[in-house]
Design a protein around this motif. Structure first.
Motif, PDB file in Angstrom:
ATOM      1  N   ALA A 114       0.815  -1.221   0.000  1.00 38.42           N
ATOM      2  CA  ALA A 114       0.000   0.000   0.000  1.00 38.42           C
ATOM      3  C   ALA A 114       0.852   1.276   0.000  1.00 38.42           C
ATOM      4  O   ALA A 114       0.311   2.370  -0.145  1.00 38.42           O
ATOM      5  N   VAL A 115       2.164   1.149   0.138  1.00 35.30           N
ATOM      6  CA  VAL A 115       3.028   2.327   0.203  1.00 35.30           C
ATOM      7  C   VAL A 115       3.069   3.021  -1.157  1.00 35.30           C
ATOM      8  O   VAL A 115       3.344   2.399  -2.186  1.00 35.30           O
ATOM      9  N   ARG A 116       2.779   4.311  -1.155  1.00 35.33           N
ATOM     10  CA  ARG A 116       2.835   5.132  -2.375  1.00 35.33           C
ATOM     11  C   ARG A 116       3.781   6.311  -2.213  1.00 35.33           C
ATOM     12  O   ARG A 116       4.061   7.018  -3.168  1.00 35.33           O
ATOM     13  N   TRP A 117       4.263   6.537  -0.987  1.00 36.51           N
ATOM     14  CA  TRP A 117       5.149   7.649  -0.687  1.00 36.51           C
ATOM     15  C   TRP A 117       6.298   7.163   0.185  1.00 36.51           C
ATOM     16  O   TRP A 117       6.079   6.411   1.126  1.00 36.51           O
ATOM     17  N   VAL A 118       7.500   7.590  -0.131  1.00 40.25           N
ATOM     18  CA  VAL A 118       8.669   7.359   0.716  1.00 40.25           C
ATOM     19  C   VAL A 118       9.074   8.720   1.258  1.00 40.25           C
ATOM     20  O   VAL A 118       9.242   9.671   0.486  1.00 40.25           O
ATOM     21  N   GLU A 119       9.187   8.804   2.572  1.00 41.05           N
ATOM     22  CA  GLU A 119       9.596  10.048   3.210  1.00 41.05           C
ATOM     23  C   GLU A 119      10.843   9.801   4.045  1.00 41.05           C
ATOM     24  O   GLU A 119      11.052   8.701   4.561  1.00 41.05           O
ATOM     25  N   THR A 120      11.643  10.851   4.184  1.00 41.45           N
ATOM     26  CA  THR A 120      12.823  10.811   5.036  1.00 41.45           C
ATOM     27  C   THR A 120      13.222  12.233   5.354  1.00 41.45           C
ATOM     28  O   THR A 120      12.724  13.174   4.725  1.00 41.45           O
ATOM     29  N   THR A 121      14.092  12.398   6.323  1.00 43.27           N
ATOM     30  CA  THR A 121      14.697  13.700   6.555  1.00 43.27           C
ATOM     31  C   THR A 121      16.193  13.541   6.327  1.00 43.27           C
ATOM     32  O   THR A 121      16.790  12.549   6.762  1.00 43.27           O
ATOM     33  N   VAL A 122      16.777  14.509   5.618  1.00 38.24           N
ATOM     34  CA  VAL A 122      18.203  14.468   5.313  1.00 38.24           C
ATOM     35  C   VAL A 122      18.743  15.881   5.403  1.00 38.24           C
ATOM     36  O   VAL A 122      18.233  16.789   4.735  1.00 38.24           O
ATOM     37  N   GLY A 123      19.757  16.052   6.223  1.00 40.33           N
ATOM     38  CA  GLY A 123      20.384  17.359   6.358  1.00 40.33           C
ATOM     39  C   GLY A 123      21.004  17.821   5.051  1.00 40.33           C
ATOM     40  O   GLY A 123      21.434  16.995   4.237  1.00 40.33           O
ATOM     41  N   PRO A 124      21.084  19.128   4.835  1.00 44.36           N
ATOM     42  CA  PRO A 124      21.652  19.662   3.590  1.00 44.36           C
ATOM     43  C   PRO A 124      23.084  19.212   3.334  1.00 44.36           C
ATOM     44  O   PRO A 124      23.495  19.072   2.184  1.00 44.36           O
ATOM     45  N   GLY A 125      23.847  18.934   4.380  1.00 39.00           N
ATOM     46  CA  GLY A 125      25.238  18.536   4.209  1.00 39.00           C
ATOM     47  C   GLY A 125      25.450  17.055   3.975  1.00 39.00           C
ATOM     48  O   GLY A 125      26.568  16.624   3.690  1.00 39.00           O
ATOM     49  N   ASN A 126      24.397  16.246   4.060  1.00 37.74           N
ATOM     50  CA  ASN A 126      24.539  14.807   3.867  1.00 37.74           C
ATOM     51  C   ASN A 126      24.352  14.481   2.381  1.00 37.74           C
ATOM     52  O   ASN A 126      23.310  13.997   1.952  1.00 37.74           O
ATOM     53  N   HIS A 127      25.392  14.757   1.616  1.00 34.28           N
ATOM     54  CA  HIS A 127      25.319  14.620   0.160  1.00 34.28           C
ATOM     55  C   HIS A 127      25.099  13.179  -0.289  1.00 34.28           C
ATOM     56  O   HIS A 127      24.367  12.929  -1.253  1.00 34.28           O
ATOM     57  N   ALA A 128      25.718  12.223   0.404  1.00 38.07           N
ATOM     58  CA  ALA A 128      25.559  10.820   0.010  1.00 38.07           C
ATOM     59  C   ALA A 128      24.100  10.383   0.130  1.00 38.07           C
ATOM     60  O   ALA A 128      23.569   9.734  -0.775  1.00 38.07           O
ATOM     61  N   ARG A 130      21.438  12.321   0.142  1.00 42.87           N
ATOM     62  CA  ARG A 130      20.642  13.061  -0.849  1.00 42.87           C
ATOM     63  C   ARG A 130      20.760  12.403  -2.226  1.00 42.87           C
ATOM     64  O   ARG A 130      19.765  12.272  -2.941  1.00 42.87           O
ATOM     65  N   ARG A 131      21.967  11.979  -2.593  1.00 42.12           N
ATOM     66  CA  ARG A 131      22.143  11.279  -3.883  1.00 42.12           C
ATOM     67  C   ARG A 131      21.382   9.954  -3.887  1.00 42.12           C
ATOM     68  O   ARG A 131      20.750   9.590  -4.880  1.00 42.12           O
ATOM     69  N   LEU A 132      21.436   9.225  -2.768  1.00 42.43           N
ATOM     70  CA  LEU A 132      20.735   7.942  -2.666  1.00 42.43           C
ATOM     71  C   LEU A 132      19.246   8.121  -2.929  1.00 42.43           C
ATOM     72  O   LEU A 132      18.649   7.390  -3.727  1.00 42.43           O
ATOM     73  N   PHE A 133      18.617   9.106  -2.283  1.00 45.52           N
ATOM     74  CA  PHE A 133      17.179   9.294  -2.451  1.00 45.52           C
ATOM     75  C   PHE A 133      16.835   9.888  -3.814  1.00 45.52           C
ATOM     76  O   PHE A 133      15.781   9.577  -4.380  1.00 45.52           O
ATOM     77  N   ALA A 134      17.710  10.687  -4.390  1.00 40.95           N
ATOM     78  CA  ALA A 134      17.485  11.181  -5.756  1.00 40.95           C
ATOM     79  C   ALA A 134      17.532  10.012  -6.747  1.00 40.95           C
ATOM     80  O   ALA A 134      16.697   9.929  -7.660  1.00 40.95           O
ATOM     81  N   ARG A 135      18.487   9.091  -6.556  1.00 43.69           N
ATOM     82  CA  ARG A 135      18.557   7.907  -7.430  1.00 43.69           C
ATOM     83  C   ARG A 135      17.340   7.019  -7.245  1.00 43.69           C
ATOM     84  O   ARG A 135      16.817   6.456  -8.210  1.00 43.69           O
TER      85      ARG A 135
END
Length: 177
Positions: A114-128, A130-135
């Protein structure tokens, strides 16, 4: 000695994915302690995650032990959301797409259909991260949006970055596989 390549999304003898067990709590704590900038929580918290949320958490292990984990949960009353709390991958297992592989395998589990949304919090400085969730958003062919959530001041005297909300979705179950 070079590590064998692991195809993202495929099982291999080198790295196995499975739900955590409560006995994994101390090893999960040790893993996160080796993965800055992740916030290290108590061993008790990792025991509880493994005991109460094995359907929404996953770990990766090889012949030497645990090399990765994703802790996540479904917020109460929001069965269509998977909130990803932490993604940790040990240094020797990085660069193989393991974080994305764990997230996709987690989303493919029947209890999470039933999951249609993935949410997380990531600080602006955590580039790795951020790239993971963008991919992941690209792989799922879903938009990724960012909005304010926890401002840095909420963390008190700790020198902690703000934690904006990243939201991927809506996702299609067919995109997960």
């Amino acid at each position: 000695m070079p590590r064998p390549a692991v195809q993202p999304g495929a099982d291999s003898d080198a790295i196995r994915l499975r739900p955590p067990r409560w006995a994994d709590g101390p090893a999960l704590h040790a893993l996160v302690s080796q993965c800055p900038p992740l916030d290290l929580n108590s061993v008790y918290l990792y025991l509880l995650l493994a005991e109460h949320f094995p359907q929404t958490c996953i770990l990766a292990e090889d012949e030497h032990g645990i090399v990765g984990m994703v802790s996540a949960y479904r917020p109460p009353g929001r069965d269509d959301v998977l909130f990803v709390w932490q993604v940790a991958v040990q240094a020797r297992a990085r660069g193989q797409g393991l974080g994305g592989r764990m997230l996709r395998r987690l989303l493919a589990r029947p209890p999470l259909r039933a999951v249609r949304w993935v949410e997380t919090t990531v600080g602006p400085g955590n580039h790795a991260s951020r790239r993971l969730f963008a991919r992941l958003a690209d792989r799922l062919a879903a938009p990724l949006t960012e909005s304010p959530l926890f401002e840095a001041a909420l963390f008190g005297a700790d020198a902690h970055e703000a934690e904006p909300l990243l939201r991927i979705g809506p996702i299609s179950l067919s995109a997960v596989n």
